[in-house]
Write a protein that holds these residues in place. Sequence first.
Motif, PDB file in Angstrom:
ATOM      1  N   UNK A  41      -5.484  -8.149  14.474  1.00 47.50           N
ATOM      2  CA  UNK A  41      -4.962  -6.799  14.222  1.00 47.50           C
ATOM      3  C   UNK A  41      -5.412  -6.173  12.910  1.00 47.50           C
ATOM      4  N   UNK A  42      -5.911  -6.971  11.986  1.00 49.94           N
ATOM      5  CA  UNK A  42      -6.364  -6.435  10.705  1.00 49.94           C
ATOM      6  C   UNK A  42      -7.510  -5.447  10.797  1.00 49.94           C
ATOM      7  N   UNK A  43      -8.476  -5.658  11.715  1.00 45.97           N
ATOM      8  CA  UNK A  43      -9.582  -4.701  11.808  1.00 45.97           C
ATOM      9  C   UNK A  43      -9.152  -3.265  12.128  1.00 45.97           C
ATOM     10  N   UNK A  44      -8.054  -3.099  12.838  1.00 41.37           N
ATOM     11  CA  UNK A  44      -7.565  -1.744  13.141  1.00 41.37           C
ATOM     12  C   UNK A  44      -7.185  -1.036  11.842  1.00 41.37           C
ATOM     13  N   UNK A 102      -4.608  -6.950   6.684  1.00 44.93           N
ATOM     14  CA  UNK A 102      -3.899  -7.273   7.925  1.00 44.93           C
ATOM     15  C   UNK A 102      -2.757  -6.280   8.115  1.00 44.93           C
ATOM     16  N   UNK A 103      -2.139  -6.332   9.295  1.00 43.58           N
ATOM     17  CA  UNK A 103      -1.049  -5.395   9.544  1.00 43.58           C
ATOM     18  C   UNK A 103       0.293  -5.907   9.009  1.00 43.58           C
ATOM     19  N   UNK A 104       0.636  -7.170   9.319  1.00 46.89           N
ATOM     20  CA  UNK A 104       1.936  -7.708   8.929  1.00 46.89           C
ATOM     21  C   UNK A 104       1.759  -9.077   8.275  1.00 46.89           C
ATOM     22  N   UNK A 105       2.425  -9.289   7.147  1.00 42.69           N
ATOM     23  CA  UNK A 105       2.479 -10.600   6.503  1.00 42.69           C
ATOM     24  C   UNK A 105       3.817 -11.229   6.887  1.00 42.69           C
ATOM     25  N   UNK A 106       3.737 -12.365   7.586  1.00 47.21           N
ATOM     26  CA  UNK A 106       4.942 -13.028   8.078  1.00 47.21           C
ATOM     27  C   UNK A 106       5.130 -14.351   7.339  1.00 47.21           C
ATOM     28  N   UNK A 107       4.621 -15.418   7.853  1.00 45.32           N
ATOM     29  CA  UNK A 107       4.810 -16.738   7.243  1.00 45.32           C
ATOM     30  C   UNK A 107       3.725 -17.101   6.238  1.00 45.32           C
ATOM     31  N   UNK A 108       2.600 -16.393   6.275  1.00 50.02           N
ATOM     32  CA  UNK A 108       1.500 -16.664   5.355  1.00 50.02           C
ATOM     33  C   UNK A 108       0.471 -17.619   5.929  1.00 50.02           C
ATOM     34  N   UNK A 109       0.700 -18.136   7.122  1.00 48.48           N
ATOM     35  CA  UNK A 109      -0.211 -19.112   7.730  1.00 48.48           C
ATOM     36  C   UNK A 109      -1.580 -18.511   8.051  1.00 48.48           C
ATOM     37  N   UNK A 110      -1.593 -17.290   8.552  1.00 45.67           N
ATOM     38  CA  UNK A 110      -2.876 -16.641   8.882  1.00 45.67           C
ATOM     39  C   UNK A 110      -3.705 -16.387   7.627  1.00 45.67           C
ATOM     40  N   UNK A 131      -1.448  -5.518   3.179  1.00 46.87           N
ATOM     41  CA  UNK A 131      -0.755  -5.494   4.466  1.00 46.87           C
ATOM     42  C   UNK A 131       0.094  -4.231   4.577  1.00 46.87           C
ATOM     43  N   UNK A 132       0.239  -3.745   5.792  1.00 45.15           N
ATOM     44  CA  UNK A 132       1.119  -2.599   6.009  1.00 45.15           C
ATOM     45  C   UNK A 132       2.579  -2.981   5.804  1.00 45.15           C
ATOM     46  N   UNK A 133       2.972  -4.155   6.358  1.00 44.40           N
ATOM     47  CA  UNK A 133       4.368  -4.585   6.282  1.00 44.40           C
ATOM     48  C   UNK A 133       4.437  -6.016   5.761  1.00 44.40           C
ATOM     49  N   UNK A 134       5.280  -6.216   4.763  1.00 41.78           N
ATOM     50  CA  UNK A 134       5.543  -7.544   4.206  1.00 41.78           C
ATOM     51  C   UNK A 134       6.934  -7.966   4.666  1.00 41.78           C
ATOM     52  N   UNK A 135       6.967  -8.963   5.548  1.00 42.58           N
ATOM     53  CA  UNK A 135       8.249  -9.521   6.000  1.00 42.58           C
ATOM     54  C   UNK A 135       8.691 -10.546   4.960  1.00 42.58           C
ATOM     55  N   UNK A 136       9.329 -10.078   3.900  1.00 43.09           N
ATOM     56  CA  UNK A 136       9.709 -11.005   2.839  1.00 43.09           C
ATOM     57  C   UNK A 136      10.797 -11.959   3.327  1.00 43.09           C
ATOM     58  N   UNK A 137      10.967 -13.038   2.633  1.00 44.21           N
ATOM     59  CA  UNK A 137      11.952 -14.086   2.926  1.00 44.21           C
ATOM     60  C   UNK A 137      11.582 -14.944   4.137  1.00 44.21           C
ATOM     61  N   UNK A 143       2.476 -17.010  -0.641  1.00 40.30           N
ATOM     62  CA  UNK A 143       1.472 -15.950  -0.545  1.00 40.30           C
ATOM     63  C   UNK A 143       2.187 -14.610  -0.637  1.00 40.30           C
ATOM     64  N   UNK A 144       1.688 -13.749  -1.523  1.00 37.12           N
ATOM     65  CA  UNK A 144       2.275 -12.421  -1.710  1.00 37.12           C
ATOM     66  C   UNK A 144       1.165 -11.376  -1.644  1.00 37.12           C
ATOM     67  N   UNK A 145       1.446 -10.214  -1.065  1.00 36.98           N
ATOM     68  CA  UNK A 145       0.409  -9.182  -0.999  1.00 36.98           C
ATOM     69  C   UNK A 145       0.224  -8.469  -2.338  1.00 36.98           C
ATOM     70  N   UNK A 146      -1.026  -8.068  -2.602  1.00 38.39           N
ATOM     71  CA  UNK A 146      -1.323  -7.251  -3.780  1.00 38.39           C
ATOM     72  C   UNK A 146      -1.046  -5.781  -3.473  1.00 38.39           C
ATOM     73  N   UNK A 147      -1.209  -5.422  -2.201  1.00 33.14           N
ATOM     74  CA  UNK A 147      -0.976  -4.057  -1.727  1.00 33.14           C
ATOM     75  C   UNK A 147      -0.121  -4.157  -0.467  1.00 33.14           C
ATOM     76  N   UNK A 148       0.976  -3.425  -0.423  1.00 31.97           N
ATOM     77  CA  UNK A 148       1.804  -3.423   0.784  1.00 31.97           C
ATOM     78  C   UNK A 148       2.378  -2.032   0.991  1.00 31.97           C
ATOM     79  N   UNK A 149       2.597  -1.712   2.252  1.00 36.71           N
ATOM     80  CA  UNK A 149       3.167  -0.415   2.592  1.00 36.71           C
ATOM     81  C   UNK A 149       4.669  -0.425   2.497  1.00 36.71           C
ATOM     82  N   UNK A 150       5.278  -1.472   3.068  1.00 39.26           N
ATOM     83  CA  UNK A 150       6.729  -1.574   3.096  1.00 39.26           C
ATOM     84  C   UNK A 150       7.129  -3.038   3.150  1.00 39.26           C
ATOM     85  N   UNK A 151       8.188  -3.367   2.421  1.00 45.35           N
ATOM     86  CA  UNK A 151       8.776  -4.705   2.513  1.00 45.35           C
ATOM     87  C   UNK A 151      10.023  -4.586   3.387  1.00 45.35           C
TER      88      UNK A 151
END
Length: 181
Positions: A41-44, A102-110, A131-137, A143-151
Motif C-alpha cells: 500500500x505504500x506505493x499509492x 507507507x499508509x499505516x504503521x501498526x506493529x512495526x514488523x513491515x 506514514x499517513x496513520x500511526x497506530x500508537x500503543x 519504531x516511530x515515524x519521522x513524518x505522520x499524518x495522524x496518531x
Amino acid sequence: MHKRLILDQKQIDIILRRFCYQLIENHDTFENTVLLGLQPRGPVVLNKIIAIIKEITGIDVLFGYLDATFHRDDFRRRDFPLKANETKINFLIEGKKVILVDDVLYKGRSVRAAMDAMIAFGRPAKVELMVLVDRKFTRDYPIMPDYYGMKVNTLESQYVVVEWKDQGLEENAIWITEKAH
C-alpha cells in the motif's frame, strides 16, 4: 460492521501537501535522497507525494517500490502463504538518505522487514519513515515515524482502512473499523 471516519479527502490532501513541504525543507533538492514505497500500500501514498513534489518544485525525485515479504519474521508462521509484490528499485541506496513511505504503521514488523530488504541495494546514510496513520500503543518493535499524518489509539480488535479514489472508491478516506469475529 461499525465504521468511523478519521480522515476525509480534504484532510488527506492537506497531510500529503504538508509531507511534501516537510520533505522539501529537510531534503532541499533531493540530490542525495530517495523515497521507497513499502509494498503493497505504500506505493499509492508515494506516487501522490512524488506528484506533489514535482508540482511544487519541478524536481523528479528518485523513487522505488520495496517488497519485504520474504524478510518478515512471520513469513513461515502463517496458515497461508504470503503473496509477494514487485520490488522496483533500479538504483543503489548506498550513502543516500532513504525515506520509507507507507499508509499505516501498526506493529512495526513491515518496517523492520523493509530495513532488512533494502540492504540488498546498499547501506543508506540515514533512514526516515513517513506514514499517513500511526497506530500508537500497538508496536512490537521500537519504531516511530519521522513524518505522520495522524496518531490514533486503536484496539487489537480494530483495523485502519485506507481507501483511494483511484482504486475505484468514492473518495479518499481513512476509517477505523472493527475486525470481523
